[in-house]
Design a protein around this motif. Structure first.
Motif, PDB file in Angstrom:
ATOM      1  N   HIS A 119     -10.018   3.852 -10.335  1.00 51.82           N
ATOM      2  CA  HIS A 119      -9.827   4.049  -8.897  1.00 51.82           C
ATOM      3  C   HIS A 119     -11.166   3.876  -8.171  1.00 51.82           C
ATOM      4  O   HIS A 119     -11.258   3.186  -7.163  1.00 51.82           O
ATOM      5  CB  HIS A 119      -9.206   5.443  -8.656  1.00 51.82           C
ATOM      6  N   ILE A 130     -17.976   4.865   3.860  1.00 50.97           N
ATOM      7  CA  ILE A 130     -17.496   6.232   3.650  1.00 50.97           C
ATOM      8  C   ILE A 130     -15.966   6.231   3.748  1.00 50.97           C
ATOM      9  O   ILE A 130     -15.365   5.340   4.349  1.00 50.97           O
ATOM     10  CB  ILE A 130     -18.098   7.257   4.654  1.00 50.97           C
ATOM     11  N   GLY A 131     -15.350   7.227   3.128  1.00 48.90           N
ATOM     12  CA  GLY A 131     -13.888   7.253   3.081  1.00 48.90           C
ATOM     13  C   GLY A 131     -13.260   7.839   4.336  1.00 48.90           C
ATOM     14  O   GLY A 131     -13.918   8.577   5.075  1.00 48.90           O
ATOM     15  N   THR A 132     -11.986   7.520   4.534  1.00 48.09           N
ATOM     16  CA  THR A 132     -11.256   8.083   5.679  1.00 48.09           C
ATOM     17  C   THR A 132     -11.124   9.604   5.530  1.00 48.09           C
ATOM     18  O   THR A 132     -10.904  10.314   6.500  1.00 48.09           O
ATOM     19  CB  THR A 132      -9.845   7.471   5.774  1.00 48.09           C
ATOM     20  N   LEU A 172      -5.013   4.399   9.486  1.00 45.15           N
ATOM     21  CA  LEU A 172      -4.733   5.446   8.490  1.00 45.15           C
ATOM     22  C   LEU A 172      -5.526   6.728   8.732  1.00 45.15           C
ATOM     23  O   LEU A 172      -5.176   7.794   8.227  1.00 45.15           O
ATOM     24  CB  LEU A 172      -5.058   4.940   7.075  1.00 45.15           C
ATOM     25  N   PHE A 184      -6.970  -5.282   3.579  1.00 45.88           N
ATOM     26  CA  PHE A 184      -6.906  -3.818   3.774  1.00 45.88           C
ATOM     27  C   PHE A 184      -7.447  -3.455   5.157  1.00 45.88           C
ATOM     28  O   PHE A 184      -6.880  -2.616   5.871  1.00 45.88           O
ATOM     29  CB  PHE A 184      -7.713  -3.123   2.670  1.00 45.88           C
ATOM     30  N   LEU A 221     -13.975  -1.298  -0.616  1.00 44.62           N
ATOM     31  CA  LEU A 221     -14.705  -0.727   0.530  1.00 44.62           C
ATOM     32  C   LEU A 221     -16.219  -0.838   0.401  1.00 44.62           C
ATOM     33  O   LEU A 221     -16.945  -0.520   1.346  1.00 44.62           O
ATOM     34  CB  LEU A 221     -14.381   0.773   0.676  1.00 44.62           C
ATOM     35  N   HIS A 260       1.646   3.903  -3.364  1.00 46.11           N
ATOM     36  CA  HIS A 260       1.382   5.345  -3.247  1.00 46.11           C
ATOM     37  C   HIS A 260       2.639   6.171  -3.506  1.00 46.11           C
ATOM     38  O   HIS A 260       2.587   7.218  -4.147  1.00 46.11           O
ATOM     39  CB  HIS A 260       0.809   5.685  -1.868  1.00 46.11           C
ATOM     40  N   ARG A 265      -6.480  -0.553   7.871  1.00 46.05           N
ATOM     41  CA  ARG A 265      -7.181   0.676   7.459  1.00 46.05           C
ATOM     42  C   ARG A 265      -7.431   1.625   8.636  1.00 46.05           C
ATOM     43  O   ARG A 265      -7.293   2.839   8.509  1.00 46.05           O
ATOM     44  CB  ARG A 265      -8.518   0.321   6.785  1.00 46.05           C
ATOM     45  N   PHE A 302       0.833  -1.202   0.000  1.00 46.45           N
ATOM     46  CA  PHE A 302       0.000   0.000   0.000  1.00 46.45           C
ATOM     47  C   PHE A 302       0.880   1.269   0.000  1.00 46.45           C
ATOM     48  O   PHE A 302       0.665   2.198  -0.773  1.00 46.45           O
ATOM     49  CB  PHE A 302      -0.910  -0.038   1.245  1.00 46.45           C
ATOM     50  N   ALA A 341      -6.132  10.114   7.183  1.00 45.12           N
ATOM     51  CA  ALA A 341      -5.380  10.313   5.933  1.00 45.12           C
ATOM     52  C   ALA A 341      -6.183   9.770   4.755  1.00 45.12           C
ATOM     53  O   ALA A 341      -6.956   8.826   4.912  1.00 45.12           O
ATOM     54  CB  ALA A 341      -4.036   9.580   6.013  1.00 45.12           C
ATOM     55  N   SER A 342      -6.002  10.395   3.608  1.00 46.20           N
ATOM     56  CA  SER A 342      -6.661   9.904   2.383  1.00 46.20           C
ATOM     57  C   SER A 342      -6.040  10.570   1.165  1.00 46.20           C
ATOM     58  O   SER A 342      -5.237  11.497   1.299  1.00 46.20           O
ATOM     59  CB  SER A 342      -8.160  10.205   2.400  1.00 46.20           C
ATOM     60  N   GLY A 343      -6.467  10.140   0.006  1.00 39.64           N
ATOM     61  CA  GLY A 343      -5.989  10.726  -1.244  1.00 39.64           C
ATOM     62  C   GLY A 343      -6.330  12.206  -1.349  1.00 39.64           C
ATOM     63  O   GLY A 343      -5.724  12.932  -2.149  1.00 39.64           O
TER      64      GLY A 343
HETATM   65  N1  LIG Z   1      -9.471   6.856   1.699  1.00 43.82           N
HETATM   66  C1  LIG Z   1      -9.144   5.459   1.942  1.00 43.82           C
HETATM   67  C2  LIG Z   1      -7.790   5.382   2.586  1.00 43.82           C
HETATM   68  C3  LIG Z   1      -6.769   5.543   1.564  1.00 43.82           C
HETATM   69  O1  LIG Z   1      -6.939   5.057   0.501  1.00 43.82           O
HETATM   70  C4  LIG Z   1      -5.522   6.216   1.839  1.00 43.82           C
HETATM   71  C5  LIG Z   1      -5.138   6.436   3.150  1.00 43.82           C
HETATM   72  C6  LIG Z   1      -3.899   6.985   3.431  1.00 43.82           C
HETATM   73  C7  LIG Z   1      -3.060   7.333   2.402  1.00 43.82           C
HETATM   74  C8  LIG Z   1      -3.463   7.121   1.103  1.00 43.82           C
HETATM   75  C9  LIG Z   1      -4.714   6.574   0.820  1.00 43.82           C
HETATM   76  N2  LIG Z   1      -5.053   6.375  -0.470  1.00 43.82           N
HETATM   77  C10 LIG Z   1      -5.761   7.101  -1.283  1.00 43.82           C
HETATM   78  O2  LIG Z   1      -6.908   7.352  -1.238  1.00 43.82           O
HETATM   79  C11 LIG Z   1     -10.176   4.793   2.789  1.00 43.82           C
HETATM   80  O3  LIG Z   1     -11.221   5.353   3.058  1.00 43.82           O
HETATM   81  O4  LIG Z   1      -9.924   3.652   3.178  1.00 43.82           O
END
Ligand SMILES: N[C@@H](CC(=O)c1ccccc1NC=O)C(=O)O
Ligand code: HEM
Length: 366
Positions: free
Chosen positions: A297, A309-311, A114, A107, A305, A44, A111, A40, A117-119
């Motif tokens: 993506h 909902i996203g992080t 994390l 994942f 997922l 990235h 997860r 992972f 954090a997110s994209g």
């Molecule tokens: N947003 C994702 C987490 C995730 O993908 C992510 C977390 C930390 C660093 C990069 C990430 N990748 C891009 O979305 C989620 O909700 O699981």
């Protein structure tokens, strides 16, 4: 005087100590090592490195287009650099296959470490979107806050400045607006094109009316549908309609730039228009590949997922799927295809203009 040459070692040149010591698994830190977190992180990091190269190449093309005129030999350089960008983008799309080797359950093993954090926090991805020409007001909002609120003050300032300056879209629009040949002595491109479109649409209507195997009702339906195509052509015949559509937000590219892009597309076989045509093609390639990436993506997120909902705080899949459609920048260039007519209907260019668009290498000089 030039600096004296010194030798260097592979490790030092590539700064491998830094790069190879930059994979710190959160799951290991929490004493719950998750095997797939290494993948992972590395995937990235590779993305971010390629984003860096893309920004480097795109920035150089924007610089070439930033002056009042674009030196002709620079179009070739721009085409090569944009071609490189699209090759990298293909790799970026293909990399999704690698991340998909991580199963949803694998994942979930890490997860929760994390959050949040997110994209959304990828500064380079936002730099790329803004540089291409994605405007703040066109972004799909996922919270009440600005998309740039997740960045440091310094980064927000950089994005603000980028938004204020000319994007690739703006530079291309200005370049297109400077295209000569729209009016060449008595030859008025739009007027001639209008006549050809009229002929073509009449011919199509006749073909429907005289066709066998279609009922009268169906024929009428198809002829009514052609009326809609005519409406679409009308905006290219009438600047006021085009401007109205720009105000409504359904069109983005100025009238003059659209006409030029159409001319370049229609007369692409003329030697002097070949490179401008290829340049426009490369922009379309780039836009399409970014859309492909967004779709892939989103699809990968659905698989990993589901509807979670996203992080980063968005709805996840639904949000991402919408961006694929709505965050396109060069949609109007794709749409030029609607306005294309068969070569057999193309207005003939005046002899003098045709000569001007030729390299004239093979002309009899005697
Ligand atoms: N947003 C994702 C987490 C995730 O993908 C992510 C977390 C930390 C660093 C990069 C990430 N990748 C891009 O979305 C989620 O909700 O699981
Ligand atoms: C298992 C892998 C992945 C999952 C589950 C995932 C999930 C998500 C989700 C749910 C979002 C929406 C933001 C949120 O609310 O969290 C998002 C956004 C984003 N992700 Fe991923 N992602 C993954 C891999 C990647 C990779 C490898 C990249 C490459 C850099 C990436 C880049 C981005 C970017 C740039 C956004 C922002 C998109 C936008 O706002 O248009 N993601 N991701």
């Amino acid at each position: 005087m030039d600096k004296e040459l010194s030798s260097i070692h592979y490790d030092e040149y590539l700064q491998l100590k830094k790069i190879l010591d930059a994979q710190h698994l959160r799951s290991v830190g929490f004493n719950k090592p998750a095997h797939d977190e290494m993948l992972f992180i590395i995937v990235h990091q590779v993305y971010e490195l390629w984003f860096k190269e893309i920004l480097h190449d795109l920035g150089s093309v924007m610089e070439l287009f930033s002056e009042g005129t674009v030196i002709e030999s620079h179009i070739g350089v721009a085409i090569s650099r944009l071609d490189r960008i699209s090759k990298i983008q293909k790799i970026l799309v293909d990399q999704i296959d690698i991340i998909e080797t991580m199963t949803p359950l694998d994942f979930l093993d890490f997860r929760n470490y994390l959050l949040p954090a997110s994209g959304f926090q990828s500064f380079q991805f936002r730099q790329l979107e803004v540089s291409l020409g994605l405007k703040r007001e066109r972004r799909i909002s996922y919270t009440q806050c600005s998309y740039s609120g997740v960045f440091s003050d310094k980064e927000q300032k950089i994005l603000d400045e980028l938004e204020k300056g000319d994007s690739m879209f703006d530079l291309v629009e200005k370049w297109l607006e400077r295209t000569p040949f729209l009016q060449f002595e008595a030859f008025d491109f739009v007027e001639e094109y209008k006549k050809s479109v009229g002929l073509m649409l009449n011919r199509e209507e006749q073909a429907i009316e005289s066709a066998d195997y279609i009922s009268t009702q169906e024929k009428q339906l198809r002829i009514n549908m052609m009326g809609e195509t005519k409406t679409y052509f009308n905006s290219i015949f009438d600047e006021a309609i085009h401007d109205q559509k720009m105000k409504e937000g359904t069109l983005k590219l100025s009238y003059k730039a659209t006409i030029s892009a159409l001319l370049i597309n229609l007369y692409r076989d003329e030697p002097l228009l070949r490179q401008p045509f290829m340049f426009l093609q490369k922009l379309v390639d780039m836009d399409e590949l970014l859309t492909t990436w967004r779709n892939r993506h989103a699809q990968m997120v659905l698989r990993t997922l589901g509807q979670k909902i996203g992080t980063g705080g968005s709805s996840g899949y639904d949000y991402l799927k919408t961006t694929a459609d709505k965050h396109r920048v060069f949609y109007d260039l794709h749409n030029i295809s609607t306005l294309l007519i068969p070569r057999s209907f193309l207005p003939e260019l005046p002899k003098e203009l045709k000569e001007k668009l030729d390299f004239n290498f093979s002309k009899d000089k005697s």
